[in-house]
Scaffold this motif. Structure first.
Motif, PDB file in Angstrom:
ATOM      1  N   CYS A  11      13.421  -4.711  49.930  1.00 32.89           N
ATOM      2  CA  CYS A  11      14.839  -4.631  49.575  1.00 32.89           C
ATOM      3  C   CYS A  11      15.637  -4.644  50.861  1.00 32.89           C
ATOM      4  O   CYS A  11      15.414  -3.821  51.746  1.00 32.89           O
ATOM      5  N   ARG A  12      16.563  -5.601  50.954  1.00 32.72           N
ATOM      6  CA  ARG A  12      17.383  -5.728  52.163  1.00 32.72           C
ATOM      7  C   ARG A  12      18.869  -5.790  51.852  1.00 32.72           C
ATOM      8  O   ARG A  12      19.684  -5.918  52.751  1.00 32.72           O
ATOM      9  N   GLY A  13      19.205  -5.750  50.574  1.00 29.13           N
ATOM     10  CA  GLY A  13      20.610  -5.892  50.210  1.00 29.13           C
ATOM     11  C   GLY A  13      20.866  -5.351  48.816  1.00 29.13           C
ATOM     12  O   GLY A  13      20.200  -4.432  48.351  1.00 29.13           O
ATOM     13  N   GLY A  14      21.811  -5.962  48.148  1.00 24.33           N
ATOM     14  CA  GLY A  14      22.258  -5.515  46.843  1.00 24.33           C
ATOM     15  C   GLY A  14      21.203  -5.531  45.756  1.00 24.33           C
ATOM     16  O   GLY A  14      21.364  -4.871  44.729  1.00 24.33           O
ATOM     17  N   GLU A  15      20.103  -6.256  45.982  1.00 30.25           N
ATOM     18  CA  GLU A  15      19.029  -6.269  44.971  1.00 30.25           C
ATOM     19  C   GLU A  15      18.417  -4.885  44.783  1.00 30.25           C
ATOM     20  O   GLU A  15      17.714  -4.629  43.805  1.00 30.25           O
ATOM     21  N   ALA A  16      18.688  -3.969  45.710  1.00 29.74           N
ATOM     22  CA  ALA A  16      18.197  -2.594  45.584  1.00 29.74           C
ATOM     23  C   ALA A  16      18.741  -1.935  44.317  1.00 29.74           C
ATOM     24  O   ALA A  16      18.045  -1.140  43.679  1.00 29.74           O
ATOM     25  N   LEU A  17      19.969  -2.270  43.929  1.00 27.52           N
ATOM     26  CA  LEU A  17      20.535  -1.727  42.685  1.00 27.52           C
ATOM     27  C   LEU A  17      19.738  -2.220  41.486  1.00 27.52           C
ATOM     28  O   LEU A  17      19.399  -1.431  40.595  1.00 27.52           O
ATOM     29  N   ASP A  18      19.410  -3.506  41.461  1.00 24.67           N
ATOM     30  CA  ASP A  18      18.608  -4.049  40.358  1.00 24.67           C
ATOM     31  C   ASP A  18      17.241  -3.378  40.309  1.00 24.67           C
ATOM     32  O   ASP A  18      16.723  -3.068  39.233  1.00 24.67           O
ATOM     33  N   MET A  19      16.651  -3.156  41.470  1.00 22.76           N
ATOM     34  CA  MET A  19      15.344  -2.498  41.541  1.00 22.76           C
ATOM     35  C   MET A  19      15.437  -1.079  40.983  1.00 22.76           C
ATOM     36  O   MET A  19      14.609  -0.677  40.168  1.00 22.76           O
ATOM     37  N   LEU A  20      16.447  -0.332  41.398  1.00 22.53           N
ATOM     38  CA  LEU A  20      16.616   1.039  40.900  1.00 22.53           C
ATOM     39  C   LEU A  20      16.825   1.067  39.390  1.00 22.53           C
ATOM     40  O   LEU A  20      16.246   1.902  38.694  1.00 22.53           O
ATOM     41  N   GLN A  21      17.651   0.161  38.899  1.00 21.93           N
ATOM     42  CA  GLN A  21      17.902   0.128  37.458  1.00 21.93           C
ATOM     43  C   GLN A  21      16.630  -0.211  36.689  1.00 21.93           C
ATOM     44  O   GLN A  21      16.361   0.374  35.648  1.00 21.93           O
ATOM     45  N   ALA A  22      15.833  -1.115  37.208  1.00 20.43           N
ATOM     46  CA  ALA A  22      14.573  -1.454  36.552  1.00 20.43           C
ATOM     47  C   ALA A  22      13.620  -0.257  36.570  1.00 20.43           C
ATOM     48  O   ALA A  22      12.957   0.033  35.568  1.00 20.43           O
ATOM     49  N   MET A  23      13.563   0.435  37.701  1.00 16.50           N
ATOM     50  CA  MET A  23      12.682   1.605  37.803  1.00 16.50           C
ATOM     51  C   MET A  23      13.118   2.711  36.844  1.00 16.50           C
ATOM     52  O   MET A  23      12.290   3.488  36.370  1.00 16.50           O
ATOM     53  N   ASN A  24      14.406   2.790  36.568  1.00 13.50           N
ATOM     54  CA  ASN A  24      14.927   3.829  35.680  1.00 13.50           C
ATOM     55  C   ASN A  24      14.874   3.434  34.209  1.00 13.50           C
ATOM     56  O   ASN A  24      15.415   4.145  33.363  1.00 13.50           O
ATOM     57  N   THR A  25      14.255   2.322  33.897  1.00 15.21           N
ATOM     58  CA  THR A  25      14.160   1.907  32.492  1.00 15.21           C
ATOM     59  C   THR A  25      12.711   1.810  32.046  1.00 15.21           C
ATOM     60  O   THR A  25      12.359   0.972  31.218  1.00 15.21           O
ATOM     61  N   GLY A  26      11.856   2.661  32.614  1.00 13.85           N
ATOM     62  CA  GLY A  26      10.490   2.769  32.115  1.00 13.85           C
ATOM     63  C   GLY A  26       9.447   1.925  32.800  1.00 13.85           C
ATOM     64  O   GLY A  26       8.383   1.701  32.232  1.00 13.85           O
ATOM     65  N   HIS A  27       9.711   1.433  33.977  1.00  7.21           N
ATOM     66  CA  HIS A  27       8.709   0.646  34.696  1.00  7.21           C
ATOM     67  C   HIS A  27       8.012   1.530  35.736  1.00  7.21           C
ATOM     68  O   HIS A  27       8.177   1.354  36.935  1.00  7.21           O
ATOM     69  N   ASP A  28       7.261   2.513  35.247  1.00  7.30           N
ATOM     70  CA  ASP A  28       6.534   3.406  36.147  1.00  7.30           C
ATOM     71  C   ASP A  28       5.533   2.619  36.971  1.00  7.30           C
ATOM     72  O   ASP A  28       4.929   1.661  36.492  1.00  7.30           O
ATOM     73  N   GLY A  29       5.357   3.035  38.216  1.00  5.68           N
ATOM     74  CA  GLY A  29       4.409   2.360  39.091  1.00  5.68           C
ATOM     75  C   GLY A  29       5.025   1.214  39.857  1.00  5.68           C
ATOM     76  O   GLY A  29       4.341   0.508  40.580  1.00  5.68           O
ATOM     77  N   SER A  30       6.320   1.015  39.713  1.00  6.26           N
ATOM     78  CA  SER A  30       6.989  -0.050  40.455  1.00  6.26           C
ATOM     79  C   SER A  30       7.152   0.371  41.905  1.00  6.26           C
ATOM     80  O   SER A  30       7.148   1.560  42.224  1.00  6.26           O
ATOM     81  N   MET A  31       7.273  -0.630  42.787  1.00  5.74           N
ATOM     82  CA  MET A  31       7.436  -0.279  44.195  1.00  5.74           C
ATOM     83  C   MET A  31       8.106  -1.393  44.965  1.00  5.74           C
ATOM     84  O   MET A  31       8.161  -2.530  44.531  1.00  5.74           O
ATOM     85  N   THR A  32       8.635  -0.984  46.129  1.00  6.35           N
ATOM     86  CA  THR A  32       9.260  -1.909  47.049  1.00  6.35           C
ATOM     87  C   THR A  32       9.121  -1.345  48.455  1.00  6.35           C
ATOM     88  O   THR A  32       8.649  -0.222  48.619  1.00  6.35           O
ATOM     89  N   THR A  33       9.524  -2.113  49.444  1.00  3.28           N
ATOM     90  CA  THR A  33       9.544  -1.613  50.813  1.00  3.28           C
ATOM     91  C   THR A  33      10.980  -1.626  51.318  1.00  3.28           C
ATOM     92  O   THR A  33      11.792  -2.462  50.900  1.00  3.28           O
ATOM     93  N   ILE A  34      11.252  -0.668  52.191  1.00  2.15           N
ATOM     94  CA  ILE A  34      12.567  -0.536  52.815  1.00  2.15           C
ATOM     95  C   ILE A  34      12.322  -0.148  54.262  1.00  2.15           C
ATOM     96  O   ILE A  34      11.473   0.695  54.544  1.00  2.15           O
ATOM     97  N   HIS A  35      13.065  -0.746  55.166  1.00  3.23           N
ATOM     98  CA  HIS A  35      12.946  -0.378  56.579  1.00  3.23           C
ATOM     99  C   HIS A  35      13.788   0.865  56.847  1.00  3.23           C
ATOM    100  O   HIS A  35      14.995   0.850  56.624  1.00  3.23           O
ATOM    101  N   ALA A  36      13.135   1.929  57.324  1.00  2.00           N
ATOM    102  CA  ALA A  36      13.826   3.168  57.679  1.00  2.00           C
ATOM    103  C   ALA A  36      12.944   3.947  58.644  1.00  2.00           C
ATOM    104  O   ALA A  36      11.728   3.735  58.694  1.00  2.00           O
ATOM    105  N   ASN A  37      13.556   4.854  59.400  1.00  2.00           N
ATOM    106  CA  ASN A  37      12.827   5.603  60.422  1.00  2.00           C
ATOM    107  C   ASN A  37      12.113   6.846  59.904  1.00  2.00           C
ATOM    108  O   ASN A  37      11.257   7.389  60.587  1.00  2.00           O
ATOM    109  N   SER A  38      12.492   7.323  58.721  1.00  2.00           N
ATOM    110  CA  SER A  38      11.882   8.517  58.154  1.00  2.00           C
ATOM    111  C   SER A  38      12.090   8.490  56.645  1.00  2.00           C
ATOM    112  O   SER A  38      12.849   7.660  56.129  1.00  2.00           O
ATOM    113  N   SER A  39      11.458   9.420  55.960  1.00  2.00           N
ATOM    114  CA  SER A  39      11.650   9.505  54.511  1.00  2.00           C
ATOM    115  C   SER A  39      13.102   9.818  54.169  1.00  2.00           C
ATOM    116  O   SER A  39      13.670   9.232  53.251  1.00  2.00           O
TER     117      SER A  39
END
Length: 156
Positions: A11-39
Motif C-alpha cells: 500500500c503506497r496511496g489511497g488504495e489503503a482505504l480500500d484495503m481497510l474496508q475489505a479487511m473490515n468486511t470479513g476477509h480474515d487473514g488478509s495482508m499487505t505491506t507498508i513502509h514504516a520505521n516501527s510498528s
C-alpha cells in the motif's frame, strides 16, 4: 466473487482505504505491506495513506477502522550490518480514547556485533501473552504459555 483472503503487495496511496474496508468486511487473514520505521509508525503511515484516498473521513474514524481491521504487525528492519530481520511482532489491542493500543509479543534482542561484524542476537518473547490467543485456538493452534514467557537470563 467471494474471496477468502486479500493480499496486496504494497500500500503506497489511497488504495489503503480500500484495503481497510475489505479487511473490515470479513476477509480474515488478509495482508499487505507498508513502509514504516516501527510498528507505531506503521499506524501513522497507514492513517496518512488512507487520508490520501481523498475521502473526507475524520482521523478518529480512520484509527477505529485500523484498530478493527488489523490484528498483527510484523516489523522487518535492516540492521547495521545490512542484514534484514523481523524485529517485532506486535499485536493491535484496539482503541483507548483516541489512541491505537499496541503490544509487542516477540522481538529481536540485539546482543551486539560478532567478530565478523555481523549483528548477533535472537528472537524471543516479550513476556506478554497475546490477547488473540483465543483466535489462535479457534484455528487449531494451541500455543503453550511457555511460548510467550521470557527465559531466565535472556535480555530484554
Amino acid at each position: 466473487m467471494r474471496p477468502e483472503r486479500i493480499v496486496v503487495g504494497e500500500c503506497r496511496g489511497g488504495e489503503a482505504l480500500d484495503m481497510l474496508q475489505a479487511m473490515n468486511t470479513g476477509h480474515d487473514g488478509s495482508m499487505t505491506t507498508i513502509h514504516a520505521n516501527s510498528s507505531r509508525d506503521c499506524i501513522s503511515r497507514l492513517e496518512t495513506l488512507v487520508l490520501m484516498a481523498g475521502v473526507d473521513l475524520p482521523l478518529i474514524t480512520v484509527r477505529k477502522q485500523i484498530a478493527s481491521a488489523i490484528h498483527m504487525i510484523v516489523q522487518a528492519g535492516r540492521l547495521r550490518d545490512g542484514s534484514r530481520k523481523v524485529t517485532n511482532i506486535t499485536e493491535i489491542l484496539g482503541m483507548e480514547g483516541k489512541t491505537v493500543i499496541l503490544q509487542d509479543i516477540y522481538q529481536f534482542y540485539d546482543e551486539g556485533d560478532g567478530p565478523d561484524g555481523k549483528v548477533m542476537g535472537y528472537h524471543g518473547p516479550t513476556g506478554v501473552r497475546p490477547d488473540s490467543d483465543s483466535v489462535f485456538k479457534q484455528y487449531g493452534f494451541n500455543l503453550p504459555p511457555s511460548m510467550f514467557m521470557k527465559k531466565k537470563g535472556s535480555l530484554g
